[in-house]
Design a protein around this motif. Structure first.
Motif, PDB file in Angstrom:
ATOM      1  N   ARG A  10       0.823  -1.207   0.000  1.00 41.17           N
ATOM      2  CA  ARG A  10       0.000   0.000   0.000  1.00 41.17           C
ATOM      3  C   ARG A  10       0.854   1.252   0.000  1.00 41.17           C
ATOM      4  N   LYS A  57      -4.165  11.250   3.026  1.00 37.15           N
ATOM      5  CA  LYS A  57      -5.435  10.653   2.616  1.00 37.15           C
ATOM      6  C   LYS A  57      -5.654  11.052   1.154  1.00 37.15           C
ATOM      7  N   GLU A  71      -1.481  -1.767   7.792  1.00 39.95           N
ATOM      8  CA  GLU A  71      -2.884  -1.430   7.999  1.00 39.95           C
ATOM      9  C   GLU A  71      -3.739  -2.561   7.455  1.00 39.95           C
ATOM     10  N   ASN A 115      -6.767   1.309  10.348  1.00 37.03           N
ATOM     11  CA  ASN A 115      -5.606   1.046  11.195  1.00 37.03           C
ATOM     12  C   ASN A 115      -5.866  -0.268  11.921  1.00 37.03           C
ATOM     13  N   THR A 122      -9.727   7.730  14.589  1.00 38.44           N
ATOM     14  CA  THR A 122     -10.282   6.635  15.392  1.00 38.44           C
ATOM     15  C   THR A 122      -9.136   5.901  16.103  1.00 38.44           C
ATOM     16  N   THR A 130      -9.639  -0.061  12.816  1.00 44.37           N
ATOM     17  CA  THR A 130     -10.375   1.147  13.193  1.00 44.37           C
ATOM     18  C   THR A 130     -10.428   2.148  12.044  1.00 44.37           C
ATOM     19  N   THR A 184     -13.236   5.739  10.561  1.00 46.90           N
ATOM     20  CA  THR A 184     -14.464   6.515  10.760  1.00 46.90           C
ATOM     21  C   THR A 184     -15.715   5.815  10.225  1.00 46.90           C
TER      22      THR A 184
HETATM   23  C1  LIG Z   1      -9.079   7.145   6.541  1.00 47.85           C
HETATM   24  C2  LIG Z   1      -8.126   6.026   6.770  1.00 47.85           C
HETATM   25  C3  LIG Z   1      -8.006   5.405   8.015  1.00 47.85           C
HETATM   26  C4  LIG Z   1      -8.884   5.720   9.191  1.00 47.85           C
HETATM   27  O1  LIG Z   1      -8.758   7.038   9.642  1.00 47.85           O
HETATM   28  P1  LIG Z   1      -9.881   7.650  10.583  1.00 47.85           P
HETATM   29  O2  LIG Z   1      -9.426   9.029  10.828  1.00 47.85           O
HETATM   30  O3  LIG Z   1      -9.928   6.828  11.798  1.00 47.85           O
HETATM   31  O4  LIG Z   1     -11.164   7.566   9.800  1.00 47.85           O
HETATM   32  C5  LIG Z   1      -7.046   4.400   8.157  1.00 47.85           C
HETATM   33  N1  LIG Z   1      -6.263   4.033   7.129  1.00 47.85           N
HETATM   34  C6  LIG Z   1      -6.368   4.606   5.914  1.00 47.85           C
HETATM   35  C7  LIG Z   1      -5.486   4.155   4.835  1.00 47.85           C
HETATM   36  C8  LIG Z   1      -7.298   5.620   5.691  1.00 47.85           C
HETATM   37  O5  LIG Z   1      -7.387   6.177   4.485  1.00 47.85           O
END
Ligand SMILES: *Cc1c(COP(=O)(O)O)cnc(C)c1O
Length: 355
Positions: free
Chosen positions: A185, A195, A231, A236, A260, A300, A302
């Motif tokens: 990844r 992100k 991940e 996570n 989260t 974990t 969102t």
């Molecule tokens: C968005 C995301 C998360 C989780 O992040 P949160 O802030 O908890 O929603 C974890 N890993 C990746 C790769 C993500 O894009």
């Protein structure tokens, strides 16, 4: 400097809400009446607009489509039993958004536009925040490059937007996970901590292969020896071994710093667990499984909050868990939800009240 009065607002004539039942709606399928749209041009952010949710008109040469400067966030707003609405830790998402922007050579968004834009938009569409148990309003801020020329360079024009999607409970069945050793990844120096839309595109082939083999998701491993866990899909990942909880640390830049994740670390420490953010090898996980000390494994994020992992496969070694006997994961999930829905005291100041 853009002030509150500078928002340009156009309201819908008739809300779509009368045609939609907010109960048990699938994730990400329906969008509210309005959207926020802000253009970046000539080195500055223009007047934010809130207008009816509608398609965008764009040139086929739109830079984001060709070269992928595109980032996003995922946030949720909740209604408590008194009908008050709050957003879960939006400032953390705002900060992360600008970390992503910087890495992708995109302009940072001013806090005022991000926070006020989100608040105003939700106020206008407040009737769309579901009040049923386990329902919420998913907030999707995003930014993409808008130059209409296909020369390879950072764009000069960008668009920042926020759209809102009411969502029912995320039915996340316990997952069967395949430990991925071929595809990766993220790599140190890459964009794993951002992100960025491209991270998702790059992950889809591996996920599809895992699904073809009967698994729900992959557990990503590091790019060098494929031993160190990273991940789980787009979540996570946490491993409870004895009274220790281990989750990969953020130092190599390959892990997305989940809000989260951070919240769950706080709640685990509150429960007295020794939480270690460090490199974790799949061999250490297997060793713990053989010794009988590997207790619980979960992801974990969102969208799903906490997802239980019921099976983990590394090469021919299969770890199956008796998830009905687990106590920590369900307790943390319940505790987190109690704070979100205003049932438990918000002792960490996570809820940002808007209405
Ligand atoms: C968005 C995301 C998360 C989780 O992040 P949160 O802030 O908890 O929603 C974890 N890993 C990746 C790769 C993500 O894009």
């Amino acid at each position: 400097m853009i002030a509150a009065a500078d928002f340009n607002i156009t309201k819908v004539e008739r809300s779509k809400l009368v045609d939609i039942n907010l109960e048990n709606i699938p994730f990400g399928k329906y969008f509210t009446d309005h959207m926020l749209e802000v253009d970046f041009e000539d080195g500055e952010w223009k007047t934010p607009e809130i207008k009816p949710y509608q398609p965008l008109l764009m040139a086929p040469s739109l830079a984001a489509i060709h070269y992928g400067q595109s980032i996003f966030e995922g946030i949720k707003a909740y209604k408590n039993s008194n009908g008050e609405a709050s957003i879960f830790r939006p400032h953390a998402n705002f900060k992360r958004f600008n970390i992503s922007a910087k890495r992708m050579q995109m302009p940072e968004i001013p806090e005022f536009i991000f926070m006020e834009g989100m608040k105003k938009l939700i106020e206008m569409d407040k009737n769309w925040i579901p009040s049923q148990a386990d329902h919420s309003l998913y907030i999707r801020p995003f930014m993409f490059s808008c130059d209409d020329a296909i020369g390879v360079k950072p764009s000069e024009k960008y668009k920042f937007m926020i759209i809102l999607s009411p969502t029912g409970p995320y039915y996340n069945n316990p997952m069967r996970i395949y430990v991925e050793e071929k595809y990766v990844r993220a790599v140190p120096g890459g964009i794993g901590f951002a992100k960025a839309a491209g991270n998702y595109g790059a992950a889809m082939h591996a996920t599809a292969e895992a699904k073809k083999n009967g698994y729900d998701q992959v557990l990503w491993t590091d790019a060098f020896d494929h031993h160190h866990v990273q991940e789980c899909g787009t979540m996570n990942v946490f491993f409870i071994i004895g009274n220790t909880v281990i989750t990969p640390d953020l130092s190599s830049g390959t892990i997305l710093a989940g809000v989260t994740r951070d919240s769950v670390i706080t709640l685990l420490k509150e429960k007295g667990f020794d939480v270690q953010e460090r490199a974790l090898s799949i061999h250490e996980v297997i060793q713990a499984h053989k010794e009988g000390t590997l207790r619980e494994v979960f992801g974990t994020g969102t969208a799903a909050t906490i997802s239980v992992i019921k099976e983990l496969r590394y090469k021919e070694y299969i770890m199956e868990f008796d998830i009905d006997k687990w106590d920590v994961t369900p307790e943390i999930k319940t505790r987190l939800n109690a704070i979100r829905y205003g049932v438990a005291e918000d002792k960490y100041d996570w809820m940002y009240k808007i209405l």
